[in-house]
Design an enzyme around this catalytic site. Structure first.
Site, short mmCIF file in Angstrom:
data_model
loop_
_atom_site.label_atom_id
_atom_site.label_comp_id
_atom_site.label_asym_id
_atom_site.label_seq_id
_atom_site.Cartn_x
_atom_site.Cartn_y
_atom_site.Cartn_z
N GLU A 166 14.25 -38.61 -45.38
CA GLU A 166 13.14 -38.22 -46.46
C GLU A 166 12.94 -36.77 -46.80
O GLU A 166 11.80 -36.26 -46.80
CB GLU A 166 11.74 -38.91 -46.27
CG GLU A 166 12.06 -40.50 -45.98
CD GLU A 166 10.58 -41.15 -46.15
OE1 GLU A 166 9.54 -40.49 -45.76
OE2 GLU A 166 10.37 -42.43 -46.15
N GLU A 352 14.45 -47.85 -44.72
CA GLU A 352 13.07 -48.17 -44.55
C GLU A 352 12.73 -48.94 -45.73
O GLU A 352 12.93 -48.51 -46.88
CB GLU A 352 12.12 -46.87 -44.38
CG GLU A 352 12.13 -46.12 -43.18
CD GLU A 352 11.45 -44.95 -43.15
OE1 GLU A 352 10.06 -44.86 -43.84
OE2 GLU A 352 11.66 -43.97 -42.79
#
Ligand code: JJW
Length: 450
Positions: A166, A352
């Protein structure tokens, strides 16, 4: 009833991260990370929670792997705590840290679970932050040294690697918005950090190739989809900026060797631009083997000059929200996966996806039906995208178990397994058994949706 069948080699997994589950922050030579520092700074984390104990997975990893075995996953995405491997970030190697991850990875492999390793999931050694963190190119070089240690130690055991988790959170959430460690609130710092992690990514991939590691490597951006409230140019442009803020800002450099010009112009208007040195973009733009995509939510956006750095506000359209407040709209996953096709039909893993549903244990059970509904909807969208020919290779639910949810501390629960943080007792939730069935069948049945 509709059956959605998945390919026989589809990877079904779960994901976690070192600081969120391990605990043992002062055990076996581990150094301090920026999250140790941030969490112990008053007011930064709900309830003053920190990762000192977390799920104690450092000591309980065999119990966790037994749960993974029971769940039936064939892939487990985890992250390595850099401060366990090189405690001050750039100095001596800590053999005890390497030994822990060898024990852990060996136990995964012993249970026929593929280790899927993230090198950096936010726990930067504090000593590197003290010299400027990702703004300092010494940190970039230290990351390459850490990567090399990991590649040489685990290259024969781990076949699937990710450099960074991320990038948007590392750069912007942590250095512009200030919600995450180290908590800066400065656009130029955020762009410097973003450029630093992209450089580190590119150099780490180069090292991976140079060493001839038998495996695949990539990066895992979190992405959001955004649809305009109206057909006005201003609303559409605002939404394009939001999508690019998470995706293009990082993936254009990786795949095209340049930042998206419209975003460079936008940030320059705000007084900031990345410090690009000769050769940087060529270094960043290394061929990668796969993409990890983290998706949770989408928004309906409208132009608003007072709407933060992007001049965009998200509107409440009455969508169902999870307990952390994020709107549930699985079609955003389908749309963003197609949007990312502009980078090519590269092997892609949903690294995710999950829902914050805070249901507790009642009579030994957790009836988290809302999580089942969320997961089922999103898996259907993954199936839709695969049917369109997109190269989706796997799905990893966030998360195996409840854990330290950063600034939210332990109040927000994303796990398929409930964790009692006093006793550390793990209790599989209804969603665990639902997912177990999906994995066993390798298909989805829509009748299961409540
Ligand atoms: C945005 C908060 C301002 C994690 C965000 C806060 C302030 C507009 C889940 N992914 O714990 C996004 N997660 O460690 C990695 N994904 O803004 C793994 N995105 O809003 C999970 C948090 C997140 C966020 C959290």
């Amino acid at each position: 009833m509709t059956i959605f069948k998945f390919p026989k080699d589809f990877k079904w997994g779960t994901a976690t991260a070192s600081y969120q589950i391990e605990g043992a922050t002062q055990t076996d030579g581990r150094g301090t990370s920026i999250w140790d520092t941030f969490a112990k700074t008053p007011g930064k984390v709900f309830n003053g929670d920190n990762g000192d104990i977390a799920c104690d997975s450092y000591h309980r990893y065999e119990e966790d792997i037994a749960l993974m075995k029971e769940l039936g996953i064939n892939t487990y995405r985890f992250s390595v705590a850099w401060p366990r491997i090189i405690p001050d970030g750039d100095g001596e190697i800590n053999q005890a840290g390497l030994d822990f991850y060898h024990r852990f990875v060996d136990k995964l492999i012993e249970n026929d679970i593929e280790p899927f390793c993230t090198l950096y999931h936010w726990d930067l050694p504090q000593a590197l932050q003290d010299i400027g963190g990702w703004e300092n190119r010494r940190t970039v070089d230290a990351f390459v040294k850490y990567s090399e240690v990991m590649f040489r130690e685990f290259g024969g055991k781990i076949k699937f690697w990710l450099t960074f988790n991320e990038p948007w959170c590392i750069a912007f959430l942590s250095n512009l918005l200030g919600n995450h460690a180290p908590g800066n609130k400065d656009l130029q710092v955020a762009l410097n950090v973003g450029h630093g992690i992209l450089l580190a990514h590119g150099k780490s991939v180069l090292k991976f190739r140079e060493l001839g590691i038998d495996g695949k490597i990539g990066i895992a951006p979190n992405v959001e989809w955004s649809v305009p409230y109206s057909k006005s140019v201003a609303d559409q442009a605002a939404c394009n900026r939001h999508i690019a803020w998470f995706a293009d800002w990082f993936l254009d450099p990786v795949f095209k060797g340049s930042y998206p010009q419209f975003m460079l112009d936008w940030f320059e208007e705000a007084g900031a631009k990345p410090d690009v040195q000769p050769g940087d973009m060529e270094t960043i733009c290394q061929p990668i083997d796969h993409l990890g995509i983290n998706y949770y939510t989408m928004n309906v956006g409208r132009y608003n000059p007072d709407g933060g750095i992007l001049h965009m506000e998200s509107l409440d359209m009455g969508l169902v929200r999870t307990d952390i407040g994020w709107p549930v709209e699985s079609r955003g996953l389908y749309e963003v996966l197609h949007y990312l096709q502009k980078y090519g039909n590269i092997d892609t893993y949903i690294t995710e996806n999950g829902a914050c549903i805070n249901d507790g244990v009642v009579n030994g059970e957790v009836k988290d039906y809302r999580r089942i509904s969320y997961l089922q909807q999103h898996m259907v969208q993954v199936h839709r995208a695969m049917n369109d020919g997109l190269n989706l290779k796997g799905y990893m639910a966030w998360s195996l178990m409840d854990n330290f949810e950063w600034a939210e501390g332990y109040r927000m629960r994303f796990g398929l397994v409930h964790v009692d943080y006093r006793s550390l007792v793990r209790t599989p939730k209804e969603s665990f058994y639902w997912y177990q069935n999906v994995i066993r069948n390798n298909w989805l049945e829509t009748k299961d949706v409540l």
